[in-house]
Design an enzyme around this catalytic site. Sequence first.
Site, short mmCIF file in Angstrom:
data_model
loop_
_atom_site.label_atom_id
_atom_site.label_comp_id
_atom_site.label_asym_id
_atom_site.label_seq_id
_atom_site.Cartn_x
_atom_site.Cartn_y
_atom_site.Cartn_z
N HIS A 109 59.12 40.74 15.90
CA HIS A 109 59.40 42.07 15.34
C HIS A 109 58.83 43.19 16.21
CE1 HIS A 109 60.07 40.30 11.01
NE2 HIS A 109 61.09 40.09 11.81
N SER A 177 55.10 36.37 3.36
CA SER A 177 55.63 36.26 2.00
C SER A 177 56.95 35.49 1.94
CB SER A 177 55.85 37.67 1.42
OG SER A 177 56.77 38.37 2.23
#
Length: 233
Positions: A109, A177
């Site tokens: 990212h 998550s």
Amino acid sequence: MTGINRIVILTGAGISAESGIDTFRSAGGLWEQHRVEDVATPEGFARDPDLVLGFYDIRREALAKVEPNPAHRALARLEAEFAGELLLVTQNVDDLHERGGSSRVLHMHGELKSALCLACDMRSAWDAPMAHHPPCPVCRSPSLRPDVVWFGEMPYQMERIYTALTATDLFVSIGTSGAVYPAAGFVQEARMAGAHTLELNLEPSEGSHFFTESRHGPAGRLVPEWVDELLGG
Ligand code: BJW
């Protein structure tokens, strides 16, 4: 653990939480402080570049005040001592893996300390604010944006990651998550390829049920314990 020659590790915001960096989706996390559509999409950047540049300037500044924790250091020890192949993929834009001693980190990212020029498409190492629209070090155009991957954009080096996932013996997911794709799907890719899959997270993640093994607790404890176990003490 015997028969483990190739490992792919995926880390997320949870590995840096004990260093003092906010996660995204925890109570009080970044997405409770800011609307994701405003600060983490190309559309948000087009609407209000100053807001987005300011958001990343604050996070870049905060990064200078924190240190790697025992989880980052344990993964650096693994890189140094594991005899097989290791690919460390992080979704994090911080540089705590590198400062913790890891030398080969794939930032899928992007990175806070890198700037991408929208005029010439070049990347430059960047450690300063951007909100005042400084010139690109390469072409001098005032067209820099943070070199990070927003929603709707293609994460970096996906081909390399998928190639490693289809050949790995062990996939370990740490402090994420499992809410954001494609990273959230890596566990299934690795499992389909026959890998053992291990989750190390504070609590069961959204994709916890996809893992063959889950351990829950703070990364600063779980990761050093797991590395000790893998390297044999
Ligand atoms: C601890 C701990 C401690 C706390 N110890 N643990 C519908 C279905 C499926 C997909 C889509 C969909 N609609 C849209 C999509 C695609 C979209 C997406 O996934 N959306 C979802 C919201 C549904 N994805 C994209 O757009 C991506 N691009 C894409 O898909 O391109 C097409 C493509 C297709 C196929 C292959 C390849 C490409 C791009 C996603 C970009 C994400 N960008 C961000 C911002 C980066 C820059 C920045 O940092 O600002 O990345 S968003 C944000 O989320 C950031 C993170 O890297 C990412 C993941 O968050 P992470 O790391 O998991 O953090 P948290 O906070 O969510 O979780 C922390 C965890 O740690 C928690 O579980 C805690 O319990 C735990 N924890 N303390 C251990 N001490």
